[in-house]
Motif scaffolding. Structure first.
Motif, short mmCIF file in Angstrom:
data_model
loop_
_atom_site.label_atom_id
_atom_site.label_comp_id
_atom_site.label_asym_id
_atom_site.label_seq_id
_atom_site.Cartn_x
_atom_site.Cartn_y
_atom_site.Cartn_z
N UNK A 36 0.85 -1.18 0.00
CA UNK A 36 0.00 0.00 0.00
C UNK A 36 0.89 1.23 0.00
N UNK A 41 -1.48 13.13 4.26
CA UNK A 41 -2.85 13.46 4.65
C UNK A 41 -3.90 12.67 3.86
N UNK A 42 -3.53 11.51 3.42
CA UNK A 42 -4.46 10.65 2.69
C UNK A 42 -4.48 9.27 3.34
N UNK A 43 -5.52 8.52 3.02
CA UNK A 43 -5.56 7.13 3.46
C UNK A 43 -4.64 6.28 2.60
N UNK A 44 -4.56 5.01 2.94
CA UNK A 44 -3.70 4.10 2.20
C UNK A 44 -4.37 3.69 0.89
N UNK A 45 -3.57 3.58 -0.16
CA UNK A 45 -4.07 3.11 -1.45
C UNK A 45 -3.41 1.78 -1.78
N UNK B 91 -8.00 5.04 11.02
CA UNK B 91 -8.31 4.64 9.65
C UNK B 91 -9.33 3.52 9.63
N UNK B 105 -9.08 1.79 1.89
CA UNK B 105 -9.03 2.64 3.07
C UNK B 105 -9.75 3.97 2.87
N UNK B 106 -10.31 4.46 3.95
CA UNK B 106 -10.82 5.80 3.98
C UNK B 106 -9.69 6.78 4.25
N UNK B 107 -10.00 8.08 4.22
CA UNK B 107 -8.96 9.10 4.40
C UNK B 107 -8.52 9.27 5.85
#
Lengths: 113, 114
Positions: A36, A41-45, B91, B105-107
Motif C-alpha cells: 500500500x 494526509x491521505x488514506x492508504x491506497x 483509519x 481505506x478511507x482518508x
C-alpha cells in the motif's frame, strides 16, 4: 505470531533510477502479501498483491513486487522512479484463513529530482 | 463508485471527553476494519467486522474503546474518557467477502486530545 518487517525507515533515490523498498515477513501458513502507498494526509491506497502463481506481480503506477518464498521477502520495485512516487509505503500480510492484516511500520520514499 | 468515507476528518477534544468516529464502507463490502496510526508508527489493528459474525475485538487497547456496525454497513468507533495517548489518525477500511481481501481505506480521522 505473524509479523512484517520493513528494515528501512527511509529510502532516498534519484529520479530516473530504479527503486527498491524491502519487506520481509514471518507467518505460520500460506500468506497473501500486499503493498500500500500513503500520500500525505491521505488514506492508504492499494498498489499490488501476491496470492499465488508467478512470483513477480505487477501493480499500479508501474510498481512491481517479487515474492521470494525461501527468503520470505516481498520487495517492492520500480525500474525508474518519479518525484511523484515520494510517499510512505506499507507492506502487509494476511493469511488464507485469517481475518487480520499485519502491517509493517512503513518506509518513507523520497525521490530526489 | 464511492470509496470509503470517514467523518469527521479532524476532531479536537479535551481529555476526558467521549468521541465518536464514523466510517461508511464501500457498498457491498462485507468486511470492515479499524486501525490506529500514530505518528511514526505503522498501522495498529483495532477491530474487525465480517458480515453478521461476532467482531474480532482483539486489537482494542482498552475497555474505553468500542465499536459497532449497524445493519452490516456503517460503523462507529467510540472512545470514552479520551486520553492524550489516544491522539492519532484512525483509519477505516473495507473489503469484499471474496479472498484475497485487499482493503480499501478511507482518508482517516485525525484525533487530537488536548
Amino acid at each position: 505470531a505473524q509479523s512484517v518487517a520493513q528494515p528501512e525507515d527511509q529510502v532516498n533515490v534519484a529520479e530516473g533510477n530504479p527503486l527498491t523498498v524491502k519487506c520481509t515477513y514471518s507467518v505460520s501458513g500460506n500468506p497473501y502479501l500486499f503493498w500500500y502507498v500513503q500520500y500525505p494526509n491521505r488514506g492508504l491506497q492499494f498498489l499490488l498483491k501476491y496470492i499465488t502463481g508467478d512470483n513477480l506481480v505487477k501493480g499500479s503506477y508501474g510498481f512491481e513486487a517479487e515474492f521470494n518464498k525461501s527468503q520470505t521477502s516481498f520487495h517492492l520495485k520500480k525500474p525508474s522512479a518519479l518525484v511523484s512516487d515520494s510517499a510512505l509505503y506499507f507492506c502487509a500480510v494476511s493469511l488464507y484463513t485469517g481475518n487480520q492484516f499485519y502491517f509493517g511500520t512503513g518506509t518513507s520514499l523520497t525521490v530526489i529530482p | 463508485g464511492a470509496g470509503v468515507s470517514q467523518s469527521p476528518s479532524n476532531k479536537v477534544t479535551e481529555k476526558g471527553k467521549d468521541v465518536e468516529l464514523r466510517c461508511d464502507p464501500i457498498s457491498g463490502h462485507t468486511a470492515l476494519y479499524w486501525y490506529r496510526q500514530s505518528l511514526g508508527q505503522g498501522l495498529e489493528f483495532l477491530i474487525y467486522f465480517q458480515g453478521n459474525s461476532a467482531p474480532d475485538k482483539s486489537g482494542l487497547p482498552s475497555d474505553r474503546f468500542s465499536a459497532e456496525r449497524t445493519g452490516g454497513s456503517v460503523s462507529t468507533l467510540t472512545i470514552q474518557r479520551t486520553q492524550q495517548e489516544d491522539s492519532a489518525v484512525y483509519l477505516c477500511a473495507s473489503s469484499p467477502r471474496a479472498l484475497p481481501r485487499e482493503q480499501y481505506f478511507g482518508p482517516g480521522t485525525r484525533l487530537t486530545v488536548t
